[in-house]
Write an enzyme that holds these catalytic residues in place. Structure first.
Site, PDB file in Angstrom:
ATOM      1  CE  LYS A  41      -3.138  -2.220   3.203  1.00 17.12           C
ATOM      2  NZ  LYS A  41      -3.822  -1.950   4.727  1.00 17.12           N
ATOM      3  N   GLY A  42       1.953   1.132   0.473  1.00 17.55           N
ATOM      4  CA  GLY A  42       2.823   2.285   0.809  1.00 17.55           C
ATOM      5  C   GLY A  42       3.159   3.327  -0.274  1.00 17.55           C
ATOM      6  CD  GLU A  97       8.538  -0.871  -2.223  1.00 19.93           C
ATOM      7  OE1 GLU A  97       7.236  -0.031  -2.145  1.00 19.93           O
ATOM      8  OE2 GLU A  97       8.593  -1.791  -1.723  1.00 19.93           O
ATOM      9  CG  ASP A  98       6.694   2.366   0.247  1.00 18.28           C
ATOM     10  OD1 ASP A  98       7.539   1.782   0.046  1.00 18.28           O
ATOM     11  OD2 ASP A  98       5.940   2.494   1.542  1.00 18.28           O
ATOM     12  CG  ASP A 101      14.103  -1.214   5.343  1.00 22.80           C
ATOM     13  OD1 ASP A 101      14.788  -0.329   5.846  1.00 22.80           O
ATOM     14  OD2 ASP A 101      13.764  -2.359   5.971  1.00 22.80           O
ATOM     15  CE  LYS A 130      14.135   3.071   6.712  1.00 28.84           C
ATOM     16  NZ  LYS A 130      13.685   2.235   7.650  1.00 28.84           N
ATOM     17  CG  PHE A 151       9.627   2.809  11.038  1.00 29.83           C
ATOM     18  CD1 PHE A 151      10.174   1.756  10.526  1.00 29.83           C
ATOM     19  CD2 PHE A 151       8.301   3.325  11.337  1.00 29.83           C
ATOM     20  CE1 PHE A 151       9.009   0.920   9.810  1.00 29.83           C
ATOM     21  CE2 PHE A 151       7.449   2.370  10.562  1.00 29.83           C
ATOM     22  CZ  PHE A 151       7.752   1.429   9.921  1.00 29.83           C
ATOM     23  CG  ASP A 158       1.856   1.259   7.494  1.00 31.74           C
ATOM     24  OD1 ASP A 158       2.823   1.119   6.659  1.00 31.74           O
ATOM     25  OD2 ASP A 158       1.447   0.286   8.256  1.00 31.74           O
ATOM     26  NE  ARG A 164      -1.388   2.244   4.841  1.00 32.68           N
ATOM     27  CZ  ARG A 164      -0.057   1.456   4.582  1.00 32.68           C
ATOM     28  NH1 ARG A 164       0.755   1.803   3.898  1.00 32.68           N
ATOM     29  NH2 ARG A 164      -0.070   0.302   4.972  1.00 32.68           N
TER      30      ARG A 164
HETATM   31  P1  IMP Z   1      12.158  -4.239   2.270  1.00 31.09           P
HETATM   32  O1  IMP Z   1      11.770  -5.358   1.440  1.00 31.09           O
HETATM   33  O2  IMP Z   1      12.931  -4.617   3.562  1.00 31.09           O
HETATM   34  O3  IMP Z   1      13.232  -3.527   1.252  1.00 31.09           O
HETATM   35  O4  IMP Z   1      10.957  -3.376   2.749  1.00 31.09           O
HETATM   36  C1  IMP Z   1      10.419  -2.484   1.935  1.00 31.09           C
HETATM   37  C2  IMP Z   1       8.980  -2.020   2.515  1.00 31.09           C
HETATM   38  O5  IMP Z   1       9.073  -2.246   3.803  1.00 31.09           O
HETATM   39  C3  IMP Z   1       8.522  -1.006   1.932  1.00 31.09           C
HETATM   40  O6  IMP Z   1       7.716  -1.136   0.653  1.00 31.09           O
HETATM   41  C4  IMP Z   1       7.726  -0.313   3.188  1.00 31.09           C
HETATM   42  O7  IMP Z   1       6.147  -0.685   2.920  1.00 31.09           O
HETATM   43  C5  IMP Z   1       8.301  -0.944   4.193  1.00 31.09           C
HETATM   44  N1  IMP Z   1       8.980  -0.067   5.095  1.00 31.09           N
HETATM   45  C6  IMP Z   1      10.290  -0.090   5.210  1.00 31.09           C
HETATM   46  N2  IMP Z   1      11.118   1.057   5.690  1.00 31.09           N
HETATM   47  C7  IMP Z   1       9.834   1.431   6.142  1.00 31.09           C
HETATM   48  C8  IMP Z   1       9.758   2.636   7.032  1.00 31.09           C
HETATM   49  O8  IMP Z   1      10.766   3.531   7.488  1.00 31.09           O
HETATM   50  N3  IMP Z   1       8.550   3.279   7.116  1.00 31.09           N
HETATM   51  C9  IMP Z   1       7.266   2.514   6.766  1.00 31.09           C
HETATM   52  N4  IMP Z   1       7.637   1.241   6.290  1.00 31.09           N
HETATM   53  C10 IMP Z   1       8.819   1.084   5.768  1.00 31.09           C
HETATM   54 MG    MG Z   2       5.810  -1.105   0.839  1.00 30.72          MG
END
Ligand code: IMP
Ligand code: MG
Length: 174
Positions: A41-42, A97-98, A101, A130, A151, A158, A164
Site C-alpha cells: 500500500k505504501g 516503491e515507497d 529498506d 535506506k 522509521f 505507515d 499514511r
Molecule cells: P524491504 O523489503 O525490507 O526493502 O522493505 C520494503 C518495505 O518495507 C517498503 O515497501 C515499506 O512498505 C516498508 N518499510 C521499510 N521501511 C519503512 C519505514 O521507514 N516506514 C514505513 N515502512 C517502511
Molecule cells: Mg511497501
C-alpha cells in the site's frame, strides 16, 4: 513526531524525479506505453503524484506486498503477495516503491516480473532509499531521497497502518 521532509520538499523532489524518468523513457522510442507497477500500500500516494508529473503515456498496474506486519523491522519474508497483473510481456516496466529498506521486496518483484514477462526493460523508482539497511544487492534506478536508518511515516508510509495520510514525512520515534 519530527518532520523530516515537508509536503513542499516532497513535491519538489517528486517533480525532479518525474522529469528524469520522463527523459529517460522518451529516448527509448517504443510504440507501447510505459508500465508503472506500483507497490501497495505504501507507494500509492507517491505513485499518484509521480505519474501526474510524467508527461509520457503510462499504464498503471498495482501489486500488493507486505513484509512488515505491524512491526518496525521487516520480517524478511514476503507475505501474501497479490500479483494480479495482465500480460506485460516485452514491455518497459517501471516498478514504483515507497522505500527500499532491506531490498528484499524489490528483489522479489524484479525476479518475479523478469521471469513472468521478460520485459524489454525493468527499472525501479523509489521515493526513499535506506541504504544502511540493505541486505541484498539491489539498487533503485531513480531515487528521491537518501535517508538514514529512521522509521518513517506519512505520504503513504505507515506504522502499523497509521499515519499514511500525513502530507509530510516524519520520523516515528515510538
Ligand atoms: P524491504 O523489503 O525490507 O526493502 O522493505 C520494503 C518495505 O518495507 C517498503 O515497501 C515499506 O512498505 C516498508 N518499510 C521499510 N521501511 C519503512 C519505514 O521507514 N516506514 C514505513 N515502512 C517502511
Ligand atoms: Mg511497501
Amino acid at each position: 513526531m519530527k518532520v523530516l521532509y515537508s509536503a513542499a520538499q516532497i513535491q519538489k523532489v517528486v517533480k525532479k524525479l518525474a522529469k528524469k524518468i520522463e527523459s529517460s523513457y522518451r529516448k527509448t522510442k517504443t510504440s507501447q506505453s510505459l508500465v508503472v507497477v506500483s507497490v501497495l500500500k505504501g507507494a500509492f500516494i507517491f505513485t499518484a503524484d509521480l505519474i501526474r508529473e510524467i508527461n509520457i503515456p503510462t499504464q498503471l498496474e498495482f501489486v500488493r506486498i507486505s513484509s512488515y506486519g505491524t512491526k518496525k523491522v521487516s520480517s524478511g519474508k514476503i507475505e501474501a503477495p497479490l500479483l494480479l497483473l495482465p500480460d506485460l510481456s516485452g514491455r518497459d516496466i517501471l516498478l514504483v516503491e515507497d522505500i527500499v529498506d532491506s531490498g528484499k521486496t524489490v528483489l522479489f518483484l524484479k525476479e518475479y516480473l523478469g521471469a513472468q514477462f521478460r520485459p524489454k526493460s525493468l527499472k525501479v523508482a523509489c521515493l526513499l532509499n535506506k541504504e544502511a539497511r540493505r541486505e541484498v544487492n539491489i539498487k533503485a534506478d531513480f531515487i528521491g531521497f537518501e535517508v538514514a536508518d529512521y522509521f518513517l511515516v506519512g505520504y503513504g508510509l505507515d506504522s502499523a497502518e497509521k499515519f499514511r495520510h500525513l502530507p509530510y514525512l516524519a520520523i516515528d520515534g515510538h
